[in-house]
Design a protein around this motif. Sequence first.
Motif, mmCIF file in Angstrom:
data_model
loop_
_atom_site.group_PDB
_atom_site.id
_atom_site.type_symbol
_atom_site.label_atom_id
_atom_site.label_comp_id
_atom_site.label_asym_id
_atom_site.label_seq_id
_atom_site.Cartn_x
_atom_site.Cartn_y
_atom_site.Cartn_z
ATOM 1 N N SER A 81 9.704 19.727 22.296
ATOM 2 C CA SER A 81 10.087 19.111 21.025
ATOM 3 C C SER A 81 10.044 17.600 21.177
ATOM 4 C CB SER A 81 11.474 19.579 20.595
ATOM 5 O OG SER A 81 12.432 19.258 21.568
ATOM 6 N N THR A 83 11.131 13.764 19.288
ATOM 7 C CA THR A 83 11.864 12.976 18.307
ATOM 8 C C THR A 83 11.290 11.571 18.340
ATOM 9 O OG1 THR A 83 13.849 14.264 18.752
ATOM 10 C CG2 THR A 83 14.148 12.206 17.577
ATOM 11 N N SER A 84 10.993 11.034 17.175
ATOM 12 C CA SER A 84 10.380 9.712 17.070
ATOM 13 C C SER A 84 11.297 8.758 16.324
ATOM 14 C CB SER A 84 9.040 9.828 16.342
ATOM 15 O OG SER A 84 8.499 8.559 16.100
ATOM 16 N N SER A 112 10.639 18.438 10.187
ATOM 17 C CA SER A 112 11.447 17.745 9.185
ATOM 18 C C SER A 112 10.543 17.089 8.148
ATOM 19 C CB SER A 112 12.328 16.688 9.855
ATOM 20 O OG SER A 112 11.520 15.714 10.469
ATOM 21 N N LYS A 116 9.898 12.836 11.694
ATOM 22 C CA LYS A 116 10.436 12.301 12.946
ATOM 23 C C LYS A 116 10.712 13.367 13.991
ATOM 24 C CE LYS A 116 12.536 8.186 10.955
ATOM 25 N NZ LYS A 116 13.771 7.397 10.828
ATOM 26 N N ASN A 117 10.666 14.641 13.619
ATOM 27 C CA ASN A 117 10.935 15.735 14.550
ATOM 28 C C ASN A 117 9.744 16.689 14.580
ATOM 29 O OD1 ASN A 117 13.650 14.938 15.205
ATOM 30 N ND2 ASN A 117 14.194 15.606 13.140
#
Length: 161
Positions: A81, A83-84, A112, A116-117
């Motif tokens: 996974s 996340t940004s 999302s 961002k995910n």
Amino acid sequence: MFKNKHIIIALLVAPILSIIAYFGTDLALSEKPHAAKEGQSYKLLSKSNCRYTSGICDMENGEFKIKFRSENLTNNKLELSLTSAFPLEGIKVALVDDPEQSAKPLDMQSNSKDGKNWSINLPAPASEESWLRVAAQADGVVYYGDTQTAFVKYETLLSDK
């Protein structure tokens, strides 16, 4: 020796001049930070946590930051996974056993609405020497990088065999 005024002045001025020269050289020769330009590509740097079996790997270039988290699934599968810090338009990843090897990149799926995910299920890396290659696009700019897969937790992978 210390009665000569020229030596005393030289001993006082030399350190000051060396400090001025140090900072002046840095100012003249260092690369100036600039905003990412649309249509360009920029390399992502792997942070130090990518070298340890923490399950987390951070990659960044200036303000642009992404964080990978790995979770081991059954049957030698790996859930990766991401996340940004910024919304991404898309991201591709590939696992290779050799840095010289090429592999077909796979698209990560967005989790999302804000972009961002992201996540993807991959086959578990063959060894700690396997490499993860990444290409992410945000605001028309491509960020790319690679890192070894040492951050993936191998304890559960080895116990499945």
